[in-house]
Design a protein around this motif. Sequence first.
Motif, mmCIF file in Angstrom:
data_model
loop_
_atom_site.group_PDB
_atom_site.id
_atom_site.type_symbol
_atom_site.label_atom_id
_atom_site.label_comp_id
_atom_site.label_asym_id
_atom_site.label_seq_id
_atom_site.Cartn_x
_atom_site.Cartn_y
_atom_site.Cartn_z
ATOM 1 N N ARG A 32 8.853 -14.473 -0.985
ATOM 2 C CA ARG A 32 7.696 -13.773 -1.548
ATOM 3 C C ARG A 32 7.552 -14.042 -3.041
ATOM 4 N NH1 ARG A 32 8.225 -7.721 1.161
ATOM 5 N NH2 ARG A 32 7.689 -8.307 3.295
ATOM 6 N N LEU A 33 8.666 -14.005 -3.766
ATOM 7 C CA LEU A 33 8.611 -14.200 -5.217
ATOM 8 C C LEU A 33 8.247 -15.629 -5.596
ATOM 9 C CD1 LEU A 33 11.661 -12.042 -6.278
ATOM 10 C CD2 LEU A 33 9.254 -11.545 -6.726
ATOM 11 N N LEU A 34 8.765 -16.601 -4.860
ATOM 12 C CA LEU A 34 8.407 -17.986 -5.150
ATOM 13 C C LEU A 34 6.926 -18.213 -4.885
ATOM 14 C CD1 LEU A 34 11.514 -19.911 -3.764
ATOM 15 C CD2 LEU A 34 10.865 -19.568 -6.167
ATOM 16 N N LYS A 35 6.402 -17.604 -3.828
ATOM 17 C CA LYS A 35 4.970 -17.719 -3.531
ATOM 18 C C LYS A 35 4.160 -17.058 -4.649
ATOM 19 C CE LYS A 35 1.655 -17.864 -0.001
ATOM 20 N NZ LYS A 35 1.033 -19.097 -0.431
ATOM 21 N N ARG A 36 4.588 -15.842 -5.073
ATOM 22 C CA ARG A 36 3.890 -15.152 -6.160
ATOM 23 C C ARG A 36 3.939 -15.979 -7.437
ATOM 24 N NH1 ARG A 36 6.162 -9.408 -8.134
ATOM 25 N NH2 ARG A 36 7.591 -10.709 -9.304
ATOM 26 N N GLY A 37 5.068 -16.628 -7.677
ATOM 27 C CA GLY A 37 5.243 -17.423 -8.886
ATOM 28 C C GLY A 37 4.276 -18.585 -8.997
ATOM 29 N N GLU A 38 3.742 -19.048 -7.852
ATOM 30 C CA GLU A 38 2.770 -20.148 -7.871
ATOM 31 C C GLU A 38 1.490 -19.755 -8.603
ATOM 32 O OE1 GLU A 38 2.159 -21.183 -3.759
ATOM 33 O OE2 GLU A 38 4.256 -21.766 -3.480
ATOM 34 N N PHE A 44 12.516 0.607 -0.072
ATOM 35 C CA PHE A 44 11.976 -0.447 0.786
ATOM 36 C C PHE A 44 13.081 -1.458 1.071
ATOM 37 C CE2 PHE A 44 8.065 1.155 -1.225
ATOM 38 C CZ PHE A 44 7.395 1.516 -0.065
ATOM 39 N N ASP A 45 13.493 -1.502 2.320
ATOM 40 C CA ASP A 45 14.595 -2.342 2.766
ATOM 41 C C ASP A 45 14.050 -3.703 3.217
ATOM 42 O OD1 ASP A 45 17.158 -3.039 3.478
ATOM 43 O OD2 ASP A 45 17.106 -1.993 5.405
ATOM 44 N N VAL A 87 10.548 4.855 -6.480
ATOM 45 C CA VAL A 87 10.268 3.806 -5.506
ATOM 46 C C VAL A 87 11.230 2.661 -5.807
ATOM 47 C CG1 VAL A 87 8.515 2.290 -4.531
ATOM 48 C CG2 VAL A 87 7.846 4.514 -5.468
ATOM 49 N N ILE A 88 12.163 2.434 -4.865
ATOM 50 C CA ILE A 88 13.239 1.476 -5.103
ATOM 51 C C ILE A 88 13.204 0.381 -4.045
ATOM 52 C CG2 ILE A 88 15.747 1.192 -5.200
ATOM 53 C CD1 ILE A 88 15.935 4.050 -6.220
ATOM 54 N N GLY A 89 13.494 -0.817 -4.487
ATOM 55 C CA GLY A 89 13.600 -1.964 -3.604
ATOM 56 C C GLY A 89 13.773 -3.188 -4.469
ATOM 57 N N GLY A 90 14.282 -4.231 -3.885
ATOM 58 C CA GLY A 90 14.508 -5.456 -4.641
ATOM 59 C C GLY A 90 13.205 -6.089 -5.095
ATOM 60 N N PRO A 91 13.302 -7.050 -6.002
ATOM 61 C CA PRO A 91 12.100 -7.740 -6.473
ATOM 62 C C PRO A 91 11.419 -8.445 -5.307
ATOM 63 C CG PRO A 91 14.100 -8.871 -7.223
ATOM 64 C CD PRO A 91 14.533 -7.596 -6.573
ATOM 65 N N GLY A 92 10.123 -8.197 -5.150
ATOM 66 C CA GLY A 92 9.387 -8.827 -4.054
ATOM 67 C C GLY A 92 9.427 -8.057 -2.748
ATOM 68 N N CYS A 93 9.894 -6.808 -2.773
ATOM 69 C CA CYS A 93 10.005 -6.032 -1.530
ATOM 70 C C CYS A 93 8.679 -5.387 -1.123
ATOM 71 C CB CYS A 93 11.086 -4.966 -1.648
ATOM 72 S SG CYS A 93 10.587 -3.563 -2.658
ATOM 73 N N GLY A 134 4.936 -2.789 -5.327
ATOM 74 C CA GLY A 134 3.639 -2.759 -6.003
ATOM 75 C C GLY A 134 2.486 -2.570 -5.039
ATOM 76 N N THR A 135 2.522 -3.279 -3.923
ATOM 77 C CA THR A 135 1.470 -3.175 -2.907
ATOM 78 C C THR A 135 1.390 -1.749 -2.359
ATOM 79 O OG1 THR A 135 1.752 -5.485 -2.278
ATOM 80 C CG2 THR A 135 0.728 -4.032 -0.643
ATOM 81 N N GLN A 136 2.534 -1.179 -2.021
ATOM 82 C CA GLN A 136 2.552 0.176 -1.456
ATOM 83 C C GLN A 136 2.147 1.210 -2.505
ATOM 84 O OE1 GLN A 136 2.837 0.934 1.814
ATOM 85 N NE2 GLN A 136 2.838 -1.290 2.084
ATOM 86 N N CYS A 137 2.566 1.011 -3.739
ATOM 87 C CA CYS A 137 2.190 1.953 -4.798
ATOM 88 C C CYS A 137 0.674 1.963 -5.009
ATOM 89 C CB CYS A 137 2.932 1.641 -6.092
ATOM 90 S SG CYS A 137 4.676 2.120 -6.041
#
Length: 189
Positions: free
Chosen positions: A124-130, A114-115, A9-15, A18-21
């Motif tokens: 997405r990552l900045l939001k997760r980082g909160e 995941f494109d 399962v490949i895609g950039g960070p925040g793509c 994890g949710t799909q897995c």
Amino acid sequence: MTDKPVIFVIGGPGCGKGTQCEKIVSKYGFTHLSTGDLLRDEVKSGSERGKRLNAIMESGQLVPLEEVLGLLKDAIKKNDSNSKGFLIDGYPREVDQAIKFEEQVSKCTFVIYFDVSDSVMVQRLLKRGETSGRIDDNEETIKKRLATFHQHSDPILSHYKDKLVKISGERLPEEIFLDVCKAIEDKCK
């Protein structure tokens, strides 16, 4: 070597990997092995290897192939008897890693990519980082991680062009999951 399906399962960070897995695990009984989680767990353990890995991750660099492969090999061996298949999330990040994995652990059944655009991943990552408390969810490190991801992902996607399923990750998770299910049901017969 496992005889169960193995999906990279490949895609950039925040793509959204994890949710799909999580959804795949719930529906199909696969074991989700996130290299990021395996690495973070090792760091949290406080071991010498964990300290070494932490320094590499904080600098935004890739952890060496043998370290990640060893963590994955151990996790597959541990879970093989009670799993219907394996989702390898965030691996391989280099073609050499893919080749070594297939030589030493198992053949890859197929690859889900995941494109997602960089701007969406950064948001997405900045939001997760909160709320995540993850040291790597800050803008400077995110930009380094994205640059590293792009540098290494294109050769992997080319290497697996015959096993590649590209899925747009900029939709609702439920819509994305419909495409994921179709891919699993087509490829894991």
